[in-house]
Design an enzyme around this catalytic site. Sequence first.
Site, PDB file in Angstrom:
ATOM      1  N   ASP A  31     -32.367 130.898  22.326  1.00 59.35           N
ATOM      2  CA  ASP A  31     -32.060 131.851  23.396  1.00 59.35           C
ATOM      3  C   ASP A  31     -30.597 131.688  23.816  1.00 59.35           C
ATOM      4  O   ASP A  31     -30.096 130.580  23.967  1.00 59.35           O
ATOM      5  CB  ASP A  31     -32.999 131.615  24.586  1.00 59.35           C
ATOM      6  CG  ASP A  31     -33.038 132.802  25.528  1.00 59.35           C
ATOM      7  OD1 ASP A  31     -34.077 133.463  25.618  1.00 59.35           O
ATOM      8  OD2 ASP A  31     -32.000 133.080  26.181  1.00 59.35           O
ATOM      9  N   ILE A  32     -29.932 132.817  24.035  1.00 57.77           N
ATOM     10  CA  ILE A  32     -28.515 132.825  24.403  1.00 57.77           C
ATOM     11  C   ILE A  32     -28.294 132.277  25.815  1.00 57.77           C
ATOM     12  O   ILE A  32     -27.196 131.824  26.143  1.00 57.77           O
ATOM     13  CB  ILE A  32     -27.952 134.260  24.248  1.00 57.77           C
ATOM     14  CG1 ILE A  32     -26.462 134.270  24.024  1.00 57.77           C
ATOM     15  CG2 ILE A  32     -28.346 135.158  25.406  1.00 57.77           C
ATOM     16  CD1 ILE A  32     -25.916 135.634  23.569  1.00 57.77           C
ATOM     17  N   ASN A  88     -43.578 137.479  28.223  1.00 56.69           N
ATOM     18  CA  ASN A  88     -43.345 138.343  29.374  1.00 56.69           C
ATOM     19  C   ASN A  88     -43.731 139.772  28.996  1.00 56.69           C
ATOM     20  O   ASN A  88     -43.286 140.283  27.971  1.00 56.69           O
ATOM     21  CB  ASN A  88     -41.867 138.289  29.794  1.00 56.69           C
ATOM     22  CG  ASN A  88     -41.506 136.961  30.420  1.00 56.69           C
ATOM     23  OD1 ASN A  88     -42.304 136.377  31.135  1.00 56.69           O
ATOM     24  ND2 ASN A  88     -40.312 136.471  30.142  1.00 56.69           N
ATOM     25  N   GLY A  94     -40.462 140.629  34.049  1.00 57.18           N
ATOM     26  CA  GLY A  94     -39.046 140.542  33.695  1.00 57.18           C
ATOM     27  C   GLY A  94     -38.762 140.722  32.222  1.00 57.18           C
ATOM     28  O   GLY A  94     -37.724 140.253  31.730  1.00 57.18           O
ATOM     29  N   GLN A  95     -39.652 141.404  31.493  1.00 59.97           N
ATOM     30  CA  GLN A  95     -39.377 141.625  30.066  1.00 59.97           C
ATOM     31  C   GLN A  95     -38.127 142.489  29.927  1.00 59.97           C
ATOM     32  O   GLN A  95     -38.060 143.599  30.465  1.00 59.97           O
ATOM     33  CB  GLN A  95     -40.570 142.300  29.365  1.00 59.97           C
ATOM     34  CG  GLN A  95     -40.350 142.431  27.860  1.00 59.97           C
ATOM     35  CD  GLN A  95     -41.516 143.079  27.117  1.00 59.97           C
ATOM     36  OE1 GLN A  95     -42.553 143.384  27.714  1.00 59.97           O
ATOM     37  NE2 GLN A  95     -41.342 143.280  25.826  1.00 59.97           N
ATOM     38  N   HIS A 101     -41.598 138.847  21.730  1.00 63.01           N
ATOM     39  CA  HIS A 101     -40.988 137.524  21.536  1.00 63.01           C
ATOM     40  C   HIS A 101     -41.742 136.489  22.351  1.00 63.01           C
ATOM     41  O   HIS A 101     -42.021 136.679  23.526  1.00 63.01           O
ATOM     42  CB  HIS A 101     -39.493 137.527  21.898  1.00 63.01           C
ATOM     43  CG  HIS A 101     -39.185 138.098  23.243  1.00 63.01           C
ATOM     44  ND1 HIS A 101     -39.149 139.449  23.477  1.00 63.01           N
ATOM     45  CD2 HIS A 101     -38.893 137.508  24.423  1.00 63.01           C
ATOM     46  CE1 HIS A 101     -38.844 139.674  24.746  1.00 63.01           C
ATOM     47  NE2 HIS A 101     -38.691 138.508  25.350  1.00 63.01           N
ATOM     48  N   LEU A 102     -42.044 135.402  21.689  1.00 63.28           N
ATOM     49  CA  LEU A 102     -42.703 134.267  22.331  1.00 63.28           C
ATOM     50  C   LEU A 102     -41.610 133.266  22.701  1.00 63.28           C
ATOM     51  O   LEU A 102     -40.839 132.826  21.846  1.00 63.28           O
ATOM     52  CB  LEU A 102     -43.684 133.646  21.336  1.00 63.28           C
ATOM     53  CG  LEU A 102     -44.534 132.470  21.810  1.00 63.28           C
ATOM     54  CD1 LEU A 102     -45.468 132.888  22.940  1.00 63.28           C
ATOM     55  CD2 LEU A 102     -45.344 131.906  20.632  1.00 63.28           C
TER      56      LEU A 102
HETATM   57  P1  AMP Z   1     -37.530 138.547  28.179  1.00 61.30           P
HETATM   58  O1  AMP Z   1     -36.985 138.508  29.576  1.00 61.30           O
HETATM   59  O2  AMP Z   1     -38.879 137.878  28.045  1.00 61.30           O
HETATM   60  O3  AMP Z   1     -37.506 139.941  27.599  1.00 61.30           O
HETATM   61  O4  AMP Z   1     -36.563 137.635  27.327  1.00 61.30           O
HETATM   62  C1  AMP Z   1     -35.458 138.095  26.632  1.00 61.30           C
HETATM   63  C2  AMP Z   1     -34.661 136.882  26.255  1.00 61.30           C
HETATM   64  O5  AMP Z   1     -33.731 137.242  25.252  1.00 61.30           O
HETATM   65  C3  AMP Z   1     -33.850 136.293  27.404  1.00 61.30           C
HETATM   66  O6  AMP Z   1     -34.273 134.940  27.619  1.00 61.30           O
HETATM   67  C4  AMP Z   1     -32.406 136.390  26.920  1.00 61.30           C
HETATM   68  O7  AMP Z   1     -31.612 135.291  27.321  1.00 61.30           O
HETATM   69  C5  AMP Z   1     -32.583 136.467  25.421  1.00 61.30           C
HETATM   70  N1  AMP Z   1     -31.504 137.132  24.701  1.00 61.30           N
HETATM   71  C6  AMP Z   1     -30.955 138.334  24.982  1.00 61.30           C
HETATM   72  N2  AMP Z   1     -30.008 138.638  24.084  1.00 61.30           N
HETATM   73  C7  AMP Z   1     -29.962 137.602  23.210  1.00 61.30           C
HETATM   74  C8  AMP Z   1     -29.184 137.313  22.049  1.00 61.30           C
HETATM   75  N3  AMP Z   1     -28.244 138.163  21.584  1.00 61.30           N
HETATM   76  N4  AMP Z   1     -29.391 136.154  21.405  1.00 61.30           N
HETATM   77  C9  AMP Z   1     -30.323 135.282  21.846  1.00 61.30           C
HETATM   78  N5  AMP Z   1     -31.108 135.496  22.926  1.00 61.30           N
HETATM   79  C10 AMP Z   1     -30.925 136.635  23.607  1.00 61.30           C
END
Ligand code: AMP
Length: 115
Positions: A31-32, A88, A94-95, A101-102
């Site tokens: 995760d970023i 989520n 907060g999705q 994605h898990l």
């Molecule tokens: P969610 O809130 O469950 O939809 O999670 C989305 C996740 O994606 C968040 O934890 C972000 O930090 C992560 N995310 C968004 N863009 C990127 C990216 N380019 N590379 C890695 N993780 C990302």
Amino acid sequence: MDKNCLFCKIIKGEIKAKIAYENEKVFAFYDINPQAPTHVLIIPKLHISGAPEIDDNNRTVVSDLIIAANEIARQSGIDKTGYRLVLNCGPDAGQAVFHLHLHLLGGRKLNWPPG
Ligand code: AMP
Ligand code: ZN
């Protein structure tokens, strides 16, 4: 594949991510914006918008993700200390990205209930 989907672009390599694991059906990357020392996102290579789209036709996707998460937890050395797997679903959870994605979170004590 959905050409407008951020995570489909990551699978294709159009957007860079640090890969944690990959097999025929599953892709996983760090995760970023990590919320724990280990924070990996495990996604199906097939575009599915989220857990609410899981039904009898694609039910095995969920076990593919969990089996991969367990393997990553072992590789990361958090299998004994424990970890959390999170899906989520929709606005109140907060999705932010609508490709299933898990979240795999671990490496610290995690609070319950989550915020
Ligand atoms: P969610 O809130 O469950 O939809 O999670 C989305 C996740 O994606 C968040 O934890 C972000 O930090 C992560 N995310 C968004 N863009 C990127 C990216 N380019 N590379 C890695 N993780 C990302
Ligand atoms: Zn996608």
